[in-house]
Scaffold this motif. Structure first.
Motif: not given
Length: 467
Positions: A198-201, A211-224
């Motif tokens: 879904y679209h990243i908000n 690290t950083y996080l990215s969130a869309d309508d239903l999920r949040i991901n953790l990135w390095h």
């Protein structure tokens, strides 16, 4: 008193500026710059962010704004004027680069726009600047660096770049560095893709700087930041049956000091604080913030106007601020039952919710921001109004960003909205508000009383008036 400089910016798709420090703490705001940005399509696409560079460049902050391109504009515009003190109100284009290109998802037959949804700075570690920019699907890490010297005197190639015949080289030369015109290079260092359905908000950089996080309508991901081919899913609220879906994620942010803590808000007006130490998948929150609803005030629009459009931690990390359609709320992280402060932004619009629903304005996503000392907060409204609230004195003021007010030595005069009865001379009727003029994005200098607001396709910068 500081003169007001009104600058017509070049016709670039987006612009950003360096803010120099102000000196006066008074809340008497004067215009520093008003520049035209783009066409009307920039309305919902401008993103303003502050680069907190207190370690190496405490005297300046960088603002970024963008839609299809990113423009970087610091105080130095050439090698010759780096030593010259920079005057307030003088802004020159520093660098422009294309952040994203339009794409097409053939699997879903979906066109992915190139517009930028969010821009976030990374803490500065060296002379270069790094930032994260994202559109609906793809996140990119950019490096912005300067080069004002070039090497000359190579052994294997001529000055024009052609290779020399090795058999004709009779002596070895040591290359030397010679001055050149300042060149700003923007290069993508990492591309983080194919992780969001879904679209990243939201994107938020962690305080561990890794690290950083990215969130869309239903999920949040953790990135390095060094790994692009995989991410860790830390929040997933997607139900097995999509018909049972009752809320979506609207915003997410890391704690400014605790790298294991983050919050995310929902369309139901709730905020969940999660601790990544408790489990790999943070489906169970550590704290749940929700204000009880008054049954007597419930209406058809209650759920829509309670949806949180932005959540921000204070610089101290003790409080967080949320923005819904009609109000700004400040929460103490130690008290989940109710906010410690509630500031009404445009309560006079409650009687206009039906018409706002019909023209889709009720779905506008307003952002909010903290002052550098956390003693004041700011957010936008309609008719190019923006609201400022002093948390210590509990006073508030409504100001207007317009080119008519952007004259030299001009001070912003408080504006008032009349809801009924006899209207005073300096008041504006609620029926006269222009809902096509709206301030969705605002930013506040981390150490000084300098603010930036994006009003439709114009960027305005104001500072405390200095006597």
């Amino acid at each position: 008193m500081v003169r007001c400089s009104v600058t017509e910016a070049p016709a670039h798709p987006s612009h950003d500026v360096v803010i120099l420090p102000a000196r006066s703490p008074r809340r008497d705001w004067s215009c520093l710059l008003a520049g035209k940005l783009t066409s009307s399509q920039l309305l919902n696409l401008i993103t303003l962010e502050i680069c907190l560079q207190r370690e190496t460049r405490a005297a300046e902050s960088l603002f970024f704004s963008g839609n299809k391109r990113v423009t970087h504009r610091p105080s130095s515009v050439s090698r010759q004027n780096k030593s010259r003190p920079h005057s307030r109100g003088e802004y020159n284009v520093y660098s422009t680069f294309q952040s994203h290109e339009p794409e097409f998802d053939y699997l879903k037959s979906l066109e992915i726009e190139e517009k930028i949804n969010k821009i976030r700075w990374l803490p500065q570690q060296n002379a270069a600047h790094f930032l994260l920019s994202t559109n609906d699907k793809t996140i990119k890490l950019w490096k912005i660096s300067e080069r004002d010297k070039r090497a000359e005197g190579y052994n294997l190639k001529d000055e024009d770049g052609r290779l020399r015949d090795p058999f004709r080289i009779t002596a070895l030369r040591v290359p030397i560095l010679k001055p050149m015109d300042l060149m700003v290079e923007a290069s993508p260092r990492r591309i983080f893709a194919n992780a969001h359905t879904y679209h990243i908000n939201s994107i938020s950089v962690n305080s561990d700087h890794e690290t950083y996080l990215s969130a869309d309508d239903l999920r949040i991901n953790l990135w390095h930041l060094e790994i692009t081919d995989r991410s860790f899913n830390i929040v997933d609220i997607k139900p097995v049956n999509m018909e049972e879906l009752t809320e979506v994620i609207t915003a997410a942010e890391f704690h400014p000091h605790q790298c294991n803590v983050f919050v995310y808000s929902s369309s139901k007006g709730t905020i969940r604080l999660c601790d990544m130490r408790s489990s790999a998948l943070c489906d169970r929150h550590s704290k749940f913030f929700e204000e009880p609803e008054d049954p007597s005030s419930r209406s058809f629009f209650s759920e829509i106007i309670s949806s949180i459009s932005d959540v921000r931690f204070s610089h101290s990390g003790r409080y967080m601020m949320t923005r819904d359609y009609l109000s700004v709320k400040v929460w103490d992280l130690n008290m989940e039952s109710r906010p410690v402060e509630t500031h009404q932004v445009h309560e006079y619009l409650r009687s206009k919710l039906c018409s706002l629903y019909e023209n889709d304005c009720i779905f506008d996503k307003f952002e909010c921001c903290w002052g550098g000392s956390d003693s004041a907060i700011m957010t936008g409204s309609y008719n190019n109004f923006f609201r400022m609230f002093d948390r210590n004195t509990r006073r508030d003021v409504t100001l207007e960003a317009s080119r008519e007010n952007s004259k030299p030595r001009a001070s912003l005069k408080p504006r008032k909205v009349c809801t009924g009865g006899k209207r005073k001379k300096d008041e504006i009727s609620v029926d006269s508000l222009d809902f096509n003029k709206k301030i969705l994005h605002t930013a506040w200098h981390p150490a000084e009383n300098i603010i930036a607001v994006a009003a439709t396709n114009n960027l305005y910068i104001f500072q405390d008036k200095v006597n």
